[in-house]
Design a protein around this motif. Structure first.
Motif: not given
Lengths: 586, 322
Positions: B68-69, B127, B130-133, B135-136, B140, B213, B215-217
């Motif tokens: 959604e976001q 980007w 819009n999720s932290k994983y 984004f990281l 990287r 996977e 670390e960042l799913v």
């Protein structure tokens, strides 16, 4: 020794000891709550006492016992240099009931003396409803924050109560759901207050994350890729083992033990069975002890194999080959268990007073051929990892946990041995006939993930050696104790002996009734010290059953190990702690 | 008429390459399966031969979930960037003598440009989700591409100096058809740097940090599903093939082999590319993953100096010979 402890405390704080008992070789000192904090300091720091390891903290509700005040807190202490256990009971005075609601009984925290008390006291607060004054973060740890009541209290209703799980979009607790990352906070509101959510990014690892080995949630405060703070959150798998155990007969709890640390059910069974046997004072035949040692050590190997595979998988990615190799070998062990008791993971093979069934004939040959195969496989694992430069760079110097920090945090098992403390209960306080075997206690002084890796790899070899020795010593014999008050008589005897029939009937319908008393037994599980505490009120159902899960206590080390490291190190550290969430949440 | 021929050629190339991509996943799963004492896919078709097709159909008909976001246009467009850039670089690769869609003079540069562009897809995906994983993962990827583009490019400078051209066909021709004249031997350092940088460039183990996977799913593709998720995978596999092709062209003598295969000149080329792919897969099954800072240290402190040293040595060699 006993008198010395009493004397020491008495001279320092007269009138602090209200009662002293000794039962089944365990010392119990009851200490006045006003003096408790000072006595605790003395116990830790005195050169002749040095109780540096706080094994366990648990509360008891003595509502139905002829004792007052109602609540008491039990502290299980151990002195590593003196090899000495001590139980301190501090009764908490009942608070004066005010008009609207009764405040919780209060007791001073010992978190400043033994940091490991942090989570243990939180658990006591959560489940027993005791207030630890001065505790840095006294929040619920097992139950949800909005839970009403304290489940381990004896007046807590068993079933029929409304369950307070809710998912209400309007509830402020869920207001963060669906909010964008960069704009609004996407973390839960119950974060520790020191987490700076404005300056740093807070990421939720879990409860559904591939590397948390189950439903563990870590709120991680990140500065770029660097970790500032980690706050583990447990309780997603809490299933009330202790409460269940307090409403079942002693024997009936054994199947529940399997589900604690589901990667080492045999060791859990052994630990529980030993506790009940200690309470009952049963003599265990030599044959049974050997079989128990063989199975427990096989289980240790199986647990370490599962650890190795998943640890490598955490560090590498899901496709690393070693996972399959170790699980293949673990499969062989599970096949052996299946041969023994028909189950692979939920074994429940040990019963109080012996084994549930006699050992099958093909077992010994199966074990021998398995050991021969494992020896070659272990060499392969070493070839793949021990000198692999990528593996070295990922584990060496990562998750540094020196011995003094580890002891203060109550860390036990391979984690503590990886910090250079040769503390192995099988060696220092042998149980179940472990004193008959030659084996080394591997340690490492590097205190990092690599050291712990080497320790566990070597432990597998030592376990193999113990199994080999035990197989050589194994002689045919009775698979149960001859004590008819504890173990069922053999089937043919029932049709000939009236007495046996009575024993059988009594055992099946009522179970045994241990004498009144309190015991606490720790045993060396693959992941650390598994402790079972039992308080008997003379009936067939334990009045209080306490489980000390090594994973639960060891998990506290996540934060000190991971601070300043990278996200990738956090994953390595969790793998290196070797947790099983079934045991963390119990 | 000429345009029609080119379009036809493009269509044939695309069909063949996409089929290869589908079967590269099968190849990977089978090989890793056998390395791990498993069988790999066995159910769909004989020994699971139809598995890639089943996977394709499945991912095609799966729901395409957009958070959604998320930044909707970018989120939808990111996988397309990845795939298109990777497919475009196929145009300049000579599969055999004359078997090339666009025989341009800056073929090597073109491929570098395209593979750099592909990282935009990854970053934008990270980007826009819009999720932290993610984004990281995107961050990287950005850092990784910047650090590894340099040694990757520099490792091939030696090859350019030896052949004196950026045209891929010329590079192959200048190596000659004999085994000993492959650039692998004079450019051993270059090949090493190229190979490591290639693993990093294609986000493969031990440098699969953007995905990581455990670390960042799933890194930058965490929020993707269905066909868009599959597009990222196709882009990754085409990336692997393109990089393997460059390795084959620049170091292993391209389509030249011990003898010429009648009717099918790209035989040796494809064999060499699959050799590279096998290496990729073998490494994936064996090595642990590097950490973020170690990856950076390796790129800047080891590979970059080595690549520069290689250029220096090649230059010295050229001066001494002439």
């Amino acid at each position: 020794m006993t008198n010395k402890i009493i004397e020491k405390i008495q001279t320092a704080f007269p009138e602090s000891i209200t009662h002293y008992t000794e039962f089944r070789g365990e010392m119990t000192v009851e200490v006045n709550p006003t003096h408790w904090h000072d006595v605790a300091l003395l116990l830790r720091d005195d050169e002749e006492l040095e109780f540096n390891l706080l094994v366990d903290v648990y509360g008891t509700d003595r509502l139905k016992l002829p004792q007052s005040p109602r609540f008491a807190v039990n502290y299980e202490l151990y002195s590593i240099p003196k090899n000495q256990f001590l139980r301190v009971i501090v009764a908490t005075p009942d608070p004066a009931p005010s008009n609207s609601n009764t405040p919780l009984p209060e007791i001073q925290t010992v978190t400043d003396i033994w940091p490991t008390a942090n989570w243990l006291e939180r658990e006591t607060y959560d489940l027993m409803g005791l207030n630890f004054s001065g505790h840095p973060y006294l929040h619920r740890i097992m139950m949800p924050d909005n839970w009403v009541g304290h489940p381990l209290r004896k007046d807590y209703p068993l079933g029929g109560e409304p369950v307070n799980f809710e998912h209400d979009r309007d509830h402020p607790r869920f207001a963060h759901l669906g909010k964008p990352v960069m704009v609004g906070p996407s973390f839960l509101t119950d974060l520790p207050p020191e987490m700076d959510t404005e300056k740093h990014m807070v990421v939720n690892f879990g409860p559904h994350h591939p590397a948390t080995h189950g439903v563990l949630r870590l709120a991680v405060e990140l500065d770029g890729e660097k970790i500032v703070r980690v706050s583990p959150e447990t309780g997603y798998l809490h299933s009330g083992f202790e409460k269940t155990g307090e409403n079942k007969r002693y024997e009936k709890f054994i199947p529940y033990c399997d589900r604690l640390d589901y990667l080492s059910p045999m060791n859990n069974n052994l630990a529980y069975v030993l506790t009940v046997e200690k309470l009952l004072e049963v003599d265990i035949p030599e044959h049974v002890q050997m079989v128990r040692v063989i199975l427990a050590e096989l289980q240790r190997i199986a647990s370490h194999l599962a650890w190795l595979g998943t640890h490598v998988m955490d560090v590498s990615g899901m496709i690393h080959t070693l996972v399959m190799y170790t699980f293949q070998m673990r499969e062989r062990i599970l096949d052996l268990f299946e041969m023994v008791c028909g189950a692979r993971m939920t074994t429940s093979y040990f019963s109080v007073g012996g084994l549930r069934w006699p050992l099958p004939g093909a077992f010994q040959d199966g074990v021998k051929s398995f050991l021969a195969e494992l020896a070659g496989q272990l060499k392969d694992y070493h070839d793949m990892l021990t000198r692999n430069p990528v593996w070295l760079s990922r584990t060496q110097g990562i998750g540094y946990l020196p011995a003094d920090t580890a002891i203060a945090l109550g860390i036990t098992g391979p984690m503590l041995r990886g910090a250079g403390v040769p503390l192995d209960l099988r060696k220092v306080r042998p149980y179940c006939g472990y004193d008959q075997f030659y084996f080394d206690v591997p340690t490492s002084t590097t205190a990092d993930c690599y050291g712990r890796y080497l320790v566990r790899m070597e432990e597998m070899r030592q376990s193999m050696s113990i199994v080999e020795q035990a197989i050589a010593k194994l002689k045919p014999g009775p698979y149960r104790t001859a004590d008819r008050k504890v173990a069922l008589p053999p089937r043919p005897e029932i049709s000939t002996s009236m007495e046996s029939l009575i024993h059988h009937f009594k055992l099946v319908t009522e179970g045994y009734r241990p004498p009144v008393g309190q015991v606490y037994q720790v045993s060396e599980n693959p992941k650390g010290w598994l402790g079972f505490g039992l308080i008997s009120d003379g009936t067939a159902i334990p009045h209080r059953l306490r489980v000390r899960g090594p994973s639960f206590v060891n998990l506290q080390a996540t934060d000190p190990m991971s601070r300043g490291g990278f996200i990738a190190d956090l994953i390595t550290n969790i793998g290196s702690i070797d947790i099983v969430l079934g045991e963390v949440d119990r | 008429m000429q345009i029609l021929t080119i379009v036809l050629q493009i269509a044939i190339l695309l069909a063949i390459v996409l089929l290869h991509v589908a079967y590269a996943t099968y190849f990977e799963r089978k090989i890793i399966g056998h390395m791990q004492v498993r069988l790999g896919p066995m159910m769909v078709g004989y020994h699971g031969l139809l598995q890639p097709i089943a996977d394709g159909i499945k991912s095609f008909f799966k729901e395409d979930i957009v958070p959604e976001q998320a930044d909707r246009p970018l989120f939808l467009f990111a996988p397309v960037i990845c795939l298109v850039t990777m497919l475009t670089s196929l145009a300049v690769i000579p599969f055999a003598k004359g078997w090339v869609l666009a025989d341009i003079n800056i073929g090597l540069l073109f491929i570098f440009a395209m593979s750099s562009l592909a990282s935009y897809g990854v970053i934008l995906a990270g980007w826009a989700s819009n999720s932290k994983y993610t984004f990281l993962g995107g961050l990287r990827s950005m850092a990784q591409v910047i650090s590894y583009e340099l040694p990757l490019g520099l490792s091939l400078v030696g090859v350019m100096m030896l052949s004196g051209s950026l045209n891929l066909t010329t590079i192959v021709d200048s190596q000659g058809s004999s085994f000993s004249s492959m650039y692998l031997f004079p450019q051993l350092i270059g090949f090493f740097v190229f190979f490591v940088a290639m693993l990093a460039e294609t986000n493969r183990v031990p440098f699969d940090l953007p995905e990581a996977e455990t670390e960042l799913v799933s890194g930058y593709i965490t929020e993707y599903s269905g066909m868009r998720y599959a597009l990222f995978f196709m882009a990754e596999y085409i990336g692997m093939m393109v990089m393997s092709s460059i390795g084959t062209i620049c170091f292993l003598g391209g389509w030249n082999g011990p003898f010429e295969v009648p009717f099918f000149p790209p035989f040796w080329f494809i064999l060499k590319v699959y050799g590279f792919l096998f290496l990729f897969i073998w490494i994936r099954a064996t090595l642990p993953r590097y950490r973020y800072d170690q990856l950076m240290a390796l790129g800047w402190k080891l590979l970059l100096p080595l690549a520069l040293l290689n250029i220096f040595l090649t230059g010295l060699f050229k001066i001494l010979v002439h």
